[in-house]
Write a protein that holds these residues in place. Sequence first.
Motif, PDB file in Angstrom:
ATOM      1  N   ASP A 110       4.743  -2.014  15.228  1.00  7.29           N
ATOM      2  CA  ASP A 110       3.960  -1.387  14.181  1.00  7.29           C
ATOM      3  C   ASP A 110       4.896  -0.856  13.076  1.00  7.29           C
ATOM      4  OD1 ASP A 110       1.718  -1.941  15.429  1.00  7.29           O
ATOM      5  OD2 ASP A 110       1.160   0.096  16.198  1.00  7.29           O
ATOM      6  N   GLY A 111       6.029  -0.438  13.526  1.00 10.14           N
ATOM      7  CA  GLY A 111       7.174   0.196  12.678  1.00 10.14           C
ATOM      8  C   GLY A 111       7.655  -1.098  11.742  1.00 10.14           C
ATOM      9  N   ASN A 112       7.933  -2.336  12.406  1.00  7.38           N
ATOM     10  CA  ASN A 112       8.404  -3.341  11.520  1.00  7.38           C
ATOM     11  C   ASN A 112       7.751  -3.731  10.552  1.00  7.38           C
ATOM     12  OD1 ASN A 112      10.784  -3.474  13.275  1.00  7.38           O
ATOM     13  ND2 ASN A 112       9.641  -4.711  14.691  1.00  7.38           N
ATOM     14  N   SER A 113       6.193  -3.906  10.551  1.00  7.61           N
ATOM     15  CA  SER A 113       5.380  -4.148   9.555  1.00  7.61           C
ATOM     16  C   SER A 113       5.049  -3.303   8.889  1.00  7.61           C
ATOM     17  CB  SER A 113       3.908  -4.616  10.204  1.00  7.61           C
ATOM     18  OG  SER A 113       3.477  -3.616  10.963  1.00  7.61           O
ATOM     19  N   GLU A 114       5.124  -1.930   8.991  1.00  5.28           N
ATOM     20  CA  GLU A 114       4.920  -0.745   8.065  1.00  5.28           C
ATOM     21  C   GLU A 114       6.201  -0.489   7.300  1.00  5.28           C
ATOM     22  OE1 GLU A 114       4.106   2.222  11.048  1.00  5.28           O
ATOM     23  OE2 GLU A 114       2.149   1.954  10.950  1.00  5.28           O
ATOM     24  N   GLU A 115       7.413  -0.731   7.845  1.00  5.00           N
ATOM     25  CA  GLU A 115       8.686  -0.703   7.177  1.00  5.00           C
ATOM     26  C   GLU A 115       8.432  -1.713   6.226  1.00  5.00           C
ATOM     27  OE1 GLU A 115      13.347  -0.687   7.808  1.00  5.00           O
ATOM     28  OE2 GLU A 115      12.105  -1.093   9.305  1.00  5.00           O
ATOM     29  N   ALA A 116       8.177  -2.997   6.410  1.00  2.11           N
ATOM     30  CA  ALA A 116       8.223  -4.028   5.358  1.00  2.11           C
ATOM     31  C   ALA A 116       7.230  -3.751   4.179  1.00  2.11           C
ATOM     32  CB  ALA A 116       7.796  -5.310   5.840  1.00  2.11           C
ATOM     33  N   GLU A 120       7.995  -3.031   0.203  1.00  2.00           N
ATOM     34  CA  GLU A 120       7.137  -3.777  -1.000  1.00  2.00           C
ATOM     35  C   GLU A 120       6.534  -3.058  -1.827  1.00  2.00           C
ATOM     36  OE1 GLU A 120       3.652  -7.129  -0.993  1.00  2.00           O
ATOM     37  OE2 GLU A 120       4.428  -6.496   0.707  1.00  2.00           O
ATOM     38  N   ASN A 121       5.986  -1.765  -1.517  1.00  2.00           N
ATOM     39  CA  ASN A 121       5.159  -0.916  -2.555  1.00  2.00           C
ATOM     40  C   ASN A 121       5.959   0.237  -2.950  1.00  2.00           C
ATOM     41  OD1 ASN A 121       5.093   0.975  -0.458  1.00  2.00           O
ATOM     42  ND2 ASN A 121       3.115   0.493   0.327  1.00  2.00           N
ATOM     43  N   GLY A 122       7.299   0.340  -2.294  1.00  2.00           N
ATOM     44  CA  GLY A 122       8.385   1.119  -2.970  1.00  2.00           C
ATOM     45  C   GLY A 122       8.253   2.563  -2.413  1.00  2.00           C
ATOM     46  N   GLN A 182      12.042   7.097 -10.431  1.00  2.00           N
ATOM     47  CA  GLN A 182      12.382   5.760 -10.505  1.00  2.00           C
ATOM     48  C   GLN A 182      11.328   4.873 -10.000  1.00  2.00           C
ATOM     49  OE1 GLN A 182      16.243   5.180  -8.378  1.00  2.00           O
ATOM     50  NE2 GLN A 182      17.330   6.611 -10.097  1.00  2.00           N
ATOM     51  N   LYS A 183      10.317   5.472  -9.379  1.00  2.00           N
ATOM     52  CA  LYS A 183       9.491   4.822  -8.569  1.00  2.00           C
ATOM     53  C   LYS A 183       8.437   4.546  -9.604  1.00  2.00           C
ATOM     54  CE  LYS A 183      11.960   5.346  -4.654  1.00  2.00           C
ATOM     55  NZ  LYS A 183      12.665   3.693  -4.335  1.00  2.00           N
ATOM     56  N   GLU A 184       7.819   3.388  -9.330  1.00  2.00           N
ATOM     57  CA  GLU A 184       6.506   2.979 -10.219  1.00  2.00           C
ATOM     58  C   GLU A 184       5.381   3.872 -10.066  1.00  2.00           C
ATOM     59  OE1 GLU A 184       5.728  -1.200 -10.371  1.00  2.00           O
ATOM     60  OE2 GLU A 184       7.861  -1.764 -11.048  1.00  2.00           O
ATOM     61  N   TRP A 185       5.214   4.147  -8.618  1.00  2.77           N
ATOM     62  CA  TRP A 185       3.837   4.692  -8.177  1.00  2.77           C
ATOM     63  C   TRP A 185       3.985   6.336  -8.495  1.00  2.77           C
ATOM     64  CZ3 TRP A 185       5.087   8.807  -5.172  1.00  2.77           C
ATOM     65  CH2 TRP A 185       6.464   8.900  -4.257  1.00  2.77           C
ATOM     66  N   TYR A 186       5.126   6.786  -8.692  1.00  2.00           N
ATOM     67  CA  TYR A 186       5.445   8.077  -9.235  1.00  2.00           C
ATOM     68  C   TYR A 186       5.197   8.346 -10.513  1.00  2.00           C
ATOM     69  CZ  TYR A 186       7.282  12.846  -9.491  1.00  2.00           C
ATOM     70  OH  TYR A 186       7.584  14.325  -9.829  1.00  2.00           O
ATOM     71  N   GLN A 187       5.626   7.441 -11.469  1.00  2.41           N
ATOM     72  CA  GLN A 187       5.274   7.032 -12.846  1.00  2.41           C
ATOM     73  C   GLN A 187       3.942   6.847 -13.216  1.00  2.41           C
ATOM     74  OE1 GLN A 187       7.792   4.028 -14.241  1.00  2.41           O
ATOM     75  NE2 GLN A 187       9.958   4.670 -13.217  1.00  2.41           N
ATOM     76  N   ALA A 188       3.111   6.393 -12.197  1.00  4.06           N
ATOM     77  CA  ALA A 188       1.824   6.307 -12.639  1.00  4.06           C
ATOM     78  C   ALA A 188       1.014   7.370 -12.362  1.00  4.06           C
ATOM     79  CB  ALA A 188       1.196   5.226 -11.654  1.00  4.06           C
ATOM     80  N   ILE A 189       1.522   8.622 -11.923  1.00  2.00           N
ATOM     81  CA  ILE A 189       0.646   9.870 -11.639  1.00  2.00           C
ATOM     82  C   ILE A 189       0.651  10.614 -12.965  1.00  2.00           C
ATOM     83  CG2 ILE A 189       0.733  12.058 -10.298  1.00  2.00           C
ATOM     84  CD1 ILE A 189       2.361  10.640  -8.053  1.00  2.00           C
ATOM     85  N   PRO A 190      -0.587  10.752 -13.409  1.00  2.00           N
ATOM     86  CA  PRO A 190      -0.443  11.329 -14.653  1.00  2.00           C
ATOM     87  C   PRO A 190      -0.063  12.685 -15.011  1.00  2.00           C
ATOM     88  CG  PRO A 190      -2.817  11.430 -13.679  1.00  2.00           C
ATOM     89  CD  PRO A 190      -1.828  10.482 -12.719  1.00  2.00           C
ATOM     90  N   THR A 191      -0.008  13.790 -14.079  1.00  2.00           N
ATOM     91  CA  THR A 191       0.263  14.950 -14.226  1.00  2.00           C
ATOM     92  C   THR A 191       1.457  15.203 -13.019  1.00  2.00           C
ATOM     93  OG1 THR A 191      -1.600  15.795 -12.870  1.00  2.00           O
ATOM     94  CG2 THR A 191      -1.772  15.441 -15.099  1.00  2.00           C
ATOM     95  N   ARG A 192       2.240  16.297 -13.454  1.00  2.00           N
ATOM     96  CA  ARG A 192       3.169  16.878 -12.516  1.00  2.00           C
ATOM     97  C   ARG A 192       2.709  18.343 -12.333  1.00  2.00           C
ATOM     98  NH1 ARG A 192       4.038  12.404 -12.529  1.00  2.00           N
ATOM     99  NH2 ARG A 192       5.920  11.000 -12.977  1.00  2.00           N
ATOM    100  N   SER A 193       3.297  18.788 -11.344  1.00  2.00           N
ATOM    101  CA  SER A 193       2.951  20.162 -10.777  1.00  2.00           C
ATOM    102  C   SER A 193       4.057  20.900 -10.070  1.00  2.00           C
ATOM    103  CB  SER A 193       1.758  20.205  -9.963  1.00  2.00           C
ATOM    104  OG  SER A 193       1.335  21.698  -9.462  1.00  2.00           O
ATOM    105  N   THR A 194       4.249  22.235 -10.281  1.00  2.00           N
ATOM    106  CA  THR A 194       5.352  22.774  -9.449  1.00  2.00           C
ATOM    107  C   THR A 194       4.660  23.742  -8.691  1.00  2.00           C
ATOM    108  OG1 THR A 194       5.677  24.477 -11.422  1.00  2.00           O
ATOM    109  CG2 THR A 194       7.127  22.659 -11.163  1.00  2.00           C
ATOM    110  N   ASP A 195       3.283  23.701  -8.493  1.00  2.00           N
ATOM    111  CA  ASP A 195       2.495  24.813  -7.860  1.00  2.00           C
ATOM    112  C   ASP A 195       2.645  24.065  -6.455  1.00  2.00           C
ATOM    113  OD1 ASP A 195       0.911  26.335  -6.335  1.00  2.00           O
ATOM    114  OD2 ASP A 195      -0.346  26.522  -8.373  1.00  2.00           O
ATOM    115  N   MET A 196       3.324  24.518  -5.681  1.00  2.00           N
ATOM    116  CA  MET A 196       3.517  23.956  -4.068  1.00  2.00           C
ATOM    117  C   MET A 196       2.236  24.249  -3.285  1.00  2.00           C
ATOM    118  SD  MET A 196       6.254  24.914  -1.117  1.00  2.00           S
ATOM    119  CE  MET A 196       7.472  24.462  -2.217  1.00  2.00           C
ATOM    120  N   ASN A 197       1.604  25.346  -3.787  1.00  2.00           N
ATOM    121  CA  ASN A 197       0.248  25.596  -3.187  1.00  2.00           C
ATOM    122  C   ASN A 197      -0.759  24.654  -3.518  1.00  2.00           C
ATOM    123  OD1 ASN A 197       0.641  28.004  -1.240  1.00  2.00           O
ATOM    124  ND2 ASN A 197       1.020  29.105  -3.205  1.00  2.00           N
TER     125      ASN A 197
END
Length: 221
Positions: A110-116, A120-122, A182-197
């Motif tokens: 499972d790990g091999n397929s999940e790693e691939a 692929e998705n960053g 640098q990650k596309e999926w992170y760039q696609a998140i509309p808002t940022r937050s420093t509130d850990m809770n």
Amino acid sequence: MKNKNQGALLAVALGIILAISAAVFVFLTVSAKPPKLSQEKMQKAVETAEKAAEKENQPGPEEPVESDEEKYTKSIKAFQVMAGESSGADTTNAQPKDTDSSKDADNEEDGNSEEAEAAENGYLCSYSSQRIMTEADVQELKQGTYTDLPQGKGIIRMVVNELYAKYGYQFGKEEIQAYFEQKEWYQAIPTRSTDMNDIIKKMTDTERANVEFLSPYIEEE
């Protein structure tokens, strides 16, 4: 005349003997019977038996249920260790190690397929949000090759950081923040937050459990 008087005396003596014998027999018969309980004592005995039965059937104390706030606190402590914001890891919540060889073999496939899929998705570890991770997953991650990780940050630390980054967490460490920018999926998140809770509350139970599970392994990097 003398004979009649003797007969009368003999009859009287026999009567006295019989009366005494009857009295003795009655006394022995009565004293041999067990004493009867009074109605009050019988009622108390019944009540005592009922109380004892209720006590036996009464359920034991329930195990304390961990509140959401306690879960969030544990996740915060674990994340602070992974993100390099404090020292020392809480190892009390580590899951038991899986020693089943057949499970390890399945996890490896499972790990091999999940790693691939992750490559692929960053994501470093996309399945960290999908299922509870195991020691086999940790070993698989450690054996991988990663060329773009921030300097001094191990793969396990960054996998946990990634769980927070999936919800738009704004990292205080510049090198970690630069990595996810640098990650596309992170760039696609509309808002940022420093509130850990707030970030922890948005996580699923699986994600929070994986943060706690991975905490002890940071010391091995």
